[in-house]
Write a protein that holds these residues in place. Structure first.
Motif, PDB file in Angstrom:
ATOM      1  N   VAL A  23       0.843  -1.205   0.000  1.00  0.00           N
ATOM      2  CA  VAL A  23       0.000   0.000   0.000  1.00  0.00           C
ATOM      3  C   VAL A  23       0.870   1.243   0.000  1.00  0.00           C
ATOM      4  O   VAL A  23       0.592   2.215  -0.707  1.00  0.00           O
ATOM      5  CB  VAL A  23      -0.977  -0.009   1.197  1.00  0.00           C
ATOM      6  N   GLU A  24       1.950   1.218   0.785  1.00  0.00           N
ATOM      7  CA  GLU A  24       2.877   2.365   0.798  1.00  0.00           C
ATOM      8  C   GLU A  24       3.457   2.599  -0.594  1.00  0.00           C
ATOM      9  O   GLU A  24       3.599   3.738  -1.030  1.00  0.00           O
ATOM     10  CB  GLU A  24       4.005   2.126   1.799  1.00  0.00           C
ATOM     11  N   ALA A  27       0.922   4.314  -2.812  1.00  0.00           N
ATOM     12  CA  ALA A  27       0.307   5.521  -2.255  1.00  0.00           C
ATOM     13  C   ALA A  27       0.164   6.643  -3.286  1.00  0.00           C
ATOM     14  O   ALA A  27      -0.935   7.195  -3.452  1.00  0.00           O
ATOM     15  CB  ALA A  27       1.095   6.014  -1.040  1.00  0.00           C
ATOM     16  N   TYR A  28       1.243   6.992  -3.940  1.00  0.00           N
ATOM     17  CA  TYR A  28       1.179   8.113  -4.890  1.00  0.00           C
ATOM     18  C   TYR A  28       0.168   7.824  -5.993  1.00  0.00           C
ATOM     19  O   TYR A  28      -0.711   8.644  -6.265  1.00  0.00           O
ATOM     20  CB  TYR A  28       2.564   8.387  -5.492  1.00  0.00           C
ATOM     21  N   PHE A  30      -2.234   5.676  -6.008  1.00  0.00           N
ATOM     22  CA  PHE A  30      -3.588   5.551  -5.455  1.00  0.00           C
ATOM     23  C   PHE A  30      -4.227   6.931  -5.315  1.00  0.00           C
ATOM     24  O   PHE A  30      -5.357   7.149  -5.736  1.00  0.00           O
ATOM     25  CB  PHE A  30      -3.546   4.843  -4.101  1.00  0.00           C
ATOM     26  N   LEU A  31      -3.489   7.876  -4.732  1.00  0.00           N
ATOM     27  CA  LEU A  31      -4.034   9.216  -4.531  1.00  0.00           C
ATOM     28  C   LEU A  31      -4.251   9.949  -5.850  1.00  0.00           C
ATOM     29  O   LEU A  31      -5.139  10.795  -5.951  1.00  0.00           O
ATOM     30  CB  LEU A  31      -3.121  10.030  -3.613  1.00  0.00           C
ATOM     31  N   LEU A  47      -7.321  -0.253   3.061  1.00  0.00           N
ATOM     32  CA  LEU A  47      -7.395   0.972   3.865  1.00  0.00           C
ATOM     33  C   LEU A  47      -8.582   0.952   4.830  1.00  0.00           C
ATOM     34  O   LEU A  47      -8.491   1.480   5.936  1.00  0.00           O
ATOM     35  CB  LEU A  47      -7.466   2.196   2.958  1.00  0.00           C
ATOM     36  N   CYS A  53      -2.426   2.301   7.867  1.00  0.00           N
ATOM     37  CA  CYS A  53      -2.341   2.755   6.469  1.00  0.00           C
ATOM     38  C   CYS A  53      -3.276   3.940   6.230  1.00  0.00           C
ATOM     39  O   CYS A  53      -2.964   4.811   5.419  1.00  0.00           O
ATOM     40  CB  CYS A  53      -2.638   1.602   5.508  1.00  0.00           C
ATOM     41  N   GLN A  54      -4.393   3.992   6.944  1.00  0.00           N
ATOM     42  CA  GLN A  54      -5.270   5.165   6.831  1.00  0.00           C
ATOM     43  C   GLN A  54      -4.513   6.414   7.260  1.00  0.00           C
ATOM     44  O   GLN A  54      -4.566   7.455   6.595  1.00  0.00           O
ATOM     45  CB  GLN A  54      -6.516   5.003   7.705  1.00  0.00           C
ATOM     46  N   ILE A  57      -1.781   7.232   4.594  1.00  0.00           N
ATOM     47  CA  ILE A  57      -2.346   7.863   3.388  1.00  0.00           C
ATOM     48  C   ILE A  57      -2.790   9.294   3.687  1.00  0.00           C
ATOM     49  O   ILE A  57      -2.584  10.202   2.873  1.00  0.00           O
ATOM     50  CB  ILE A  57      -3.510   7.021   2.824  1.00  0.00           C
ATOM     51  N   TYR A  60       0.332  11.334   3.842  1.00  0.00           N
ATOM     52  CA  TYR A  60       0.887  11.432   2.479  1.00  0.00           C
ATOM     53  C   TYR A  60       0.092  12.461   1.671  1.00  0.00           C
ATOM     54  O   TYR A  60       0.661  13.295   0.979  1.00  0.00           O
ATOM     55  CB  TYR A  60       0.814  10.064   1.815  1.00  0.00           C
ATOM     56  N   ARG A  61      -1.238  12.397   1.801  1.00  0.00           N
ATOM     57  CA  ARG A  61      -2.115  13.332   1.085  1.00  0.00           C
ATOM     58  C   ARG A  61      -1.841  14.771   1.533  1.00  0.00           C
ATOM     59  O   ARG A  61      -1.723  15.669   0.704  1.00  0.00           O
ATOM     60  CB  ARG A  61      -3.573  12.965   1.330  1.00  0.00           C
TER      61      ARG A  61
END
Length: 94
Positions: A23-24, A27-28, A30-31, A47, A53-54, A57, A60-61
């Motif tokens: 998931v990491e 991340a990019y 996914f977003l 997620l 992970c929530q 993310i 990260y967002r």
């Protein structure tokens, strides 16, 4: 690796979901919505089940959002001229 981590990995494997590390890595994309639809779905399902992970993310967002709004500071024109003059005397190139 802790017992808890092993348990969580086994649970995600049984549910055919990606690991937290995967998931990491996604991340990019996914977003940005750049993953294929099936990968978007499994990352979304991961997620929903994983608080860590929530949080990752969300952070990260927020970081990506701050990076997009960053404005390059401008130098005072007089200071800039003096800096260039100093550098030219030191053999540097402005």
């Amino acid at each position: 690796m802790s017992v808890k981590t092993k348990f969580i990995r086994a649970m995600f494997a049984m549910m055919h979901l990606p690991t937290c590390e995967e998931v990491e890595q996604f991340a990019y994309d996914f977003l940005e919505g750049a993953l294929d639809s099936s990968t978007m779905k499994v990352v979304g399902r991961h997620l929903k089940a994983c608080k860590n992970c929530q949080r990752f993310i969300a952070a990260y967002r927020k970081t990506a959002s701050l990076g997009k709004t960053f404005q390059k500071p401008s130098l005072d024109p007089e200071f800039k001229e003096k800096l260039f003059e100093f550098l030219s005397h030191q053999g540097g190139r402005p």
